[in-house]
Design an enzyme around this catalytic site. Structure first.
Site, PDB file in Angstrom:
ATOM      1  N   ILE A  24       0.848  -1.194   0.000  1.00 48.67           N
ATOM      2  CA  ILE A  24       0.000   0.000   0.000  1.00 48.67           C
ATOM      3  C   ILE A  24       0.885   1.245   0.000  1.00 48.67           C
ATOM      4  CG2 ILE A  24      -1.630   1.361   1.375  1.00 48.67           C
ATOM      5  CD1 ILE A  24      -2.999  -1.287   2.095  1.00 48.67           C
TER       6      ILE A  24
ATOM      7  N   ALA B  13     -11.140   1.923  -1.339  1.00 45.11           N
ATOM      8  CA  ALA B  13     -10.301   2.104  -0.155  1.00 45.11           C
ATOM      9  C   ALA B  13      -8.888   2.514  -0.548  1.00 45.11           C
ATOM     10  CB  ALA B  13     -10.263   0.801   0.643  1.00 45.11           C
ATOM     11  N   CYS B  14      -8.164   3.040   0.419  1.00 41.52           N
ATOM     12  CA  CYS B  14      -6.764   3.407   0.283  1.00 41.52           C
ATOM     13  C   CYS B  14      -5.982   2.215  -0.280  1.00 41.52           C
ATOM     14  CB  CYS B  14      -6.243   3.784   1.672  1.00 41.52           C
ATOM     15  SG  CYS B  14      -4.496   4.105   1.778  1.00 41.52           S
ATOM     16  N   PRO B  15      -5.107   2.342  -1.246  1.00 40.05           N
ATOM     17  CA  PRO B  15      -4.586   3.578  -1.841  1.00 40.05           C
ATOM     18  C   PRO B  15      -5.250   3.943  -3.170  1.00 40.05           C
ATOM     19  CG  PRO B  15      -3.209   1.767  -2.546  1.00 40.05           C
ATOM     20  CD  PRO B  15      -4.365   1.166  -1.779  1.00 40.05           C
ATOM     21  N   MET B  16      -6.393   3.324  -3.503  1.00 38.26           N
ATOM     22  CA  MET B  16      -6.952   3.516  -4.842  1.00 38.26           C
ATOM     23  C   MET B  16      -7.306   4.962  -5.211  1.00 38.26           C
ATOM     24  SD  MET B  16      -6.427   0.940  -6.407  1.00 38.26           S
ATOM     25  CE  MET B  16      -7.218   1.286  -7.962  1.00 38.26           C
TER      26      MET B  16
END
Lengths: 159, 75
Positions: A24, B13-16
């Site tokens: 991420i 959601a993160c990181p999209m």
């Protein structure tokens, strides 16, 4: 134009949750226009393993390591609440529920964004992992490769 | 304000959200404005930081019923 900023991550851990955090951050950094490199060493290397069977020309110890270690990102366990395999099933369920990306999807996205993946050759030897057991599109290197990148890194993480 | 592109990351959601915003940004010309929609509660901090670091301009942002809208001008 000035050179891009740089992010490096050492992924030492072979846990699903920790690898997820690493990817991420890597994807976020790539979206920040950073040049991103992830170095995989020790248990982190298992993230890069292919699902298929391994080459047969291995010694007994290497084979044992091969059997005992997870084959690829989707097979990694959790660092907490693993519960004999229940934990990863639950986490994958909530990942889908919250529209987050699974670890294999995060890896694919990282490759698409041009994140450089480097496998540490010394630990590949220790764990008996061969190049052909790991996914395509990765580079091989050692500590000098890492330090070369990290010396002008703006963000350097060890996970 | 003329919007050249809308990037809808609602529900993602993160990181999209920033990954999609970054991809869309590369398709814009300098001066054009992109609208990014997000339902992520961290979006205000995330986009403020992302715009600052990538050197673009956050023209304004607003929130309506849990949906955040960001207007980013490409520099």
């Amino acid at each position: 134009m000035e050179a891009n900023k740089k992010t490096t991550i050492v992924l030492f851990s072979g846990d699903y949750d920790k690898a997820m955090a690493a990817f991420i951050i890597a994807n976020g950094a790539a979206a920040y226009d950073h040049d991103v490199t992830i170095f995989f060493t020790f248990w982190g290397l298992n993230t890069l393993r292919k699902d298929g069977s391994a080459p047969t020309n291995k010694g007994m110890l290497e084979r044992m390591f091969g059997w005992m270690m997870p084959r690829g990102a989707n097979k990694l366990g959790l660092s907490k609440m693993h519960m004999a395999g229940m934990g990863p099933k639950m986490i994958k369920h909530v990942i889908r529920k919250h529209n987050a990306l699974t670890l294999p999807q995060l890896i694919e996205l990282a490759q698409e964004q041009g994140v450089k993946l480097v496998a540490c050759t010394m630990t590949m030897d220790l764990l008996g992992l061969r190049r052909e057991e790991l996914i395509e599109d990765l580079e091989l290197g050692g500590v000098a490769t890492y330090l070369g990148e990290a010396s002008d890194g703006n963000v350097n993480l060890f996970i | 304000m003329e919007i050249s592109m809308v990037v809808d990351t609602k529900g993602l959601a993160c990181p999209m959200p920033i990954v999609k915003a970054k991809k869309a940004m590369s398709g814009l010309n300098a001066g054009q404005i992109m609208q990014v929609l997000s339902t992520d509660k961290g979006a205000v901090n995330d986009f403020t930081a992302w715009v600052k670091q990538t050197g673009h301009e956050l023209v304004r942002h607003e929130e309506d019923g849990g949906v955040y809208a960001f207007y980013v001008r490409k520099v």
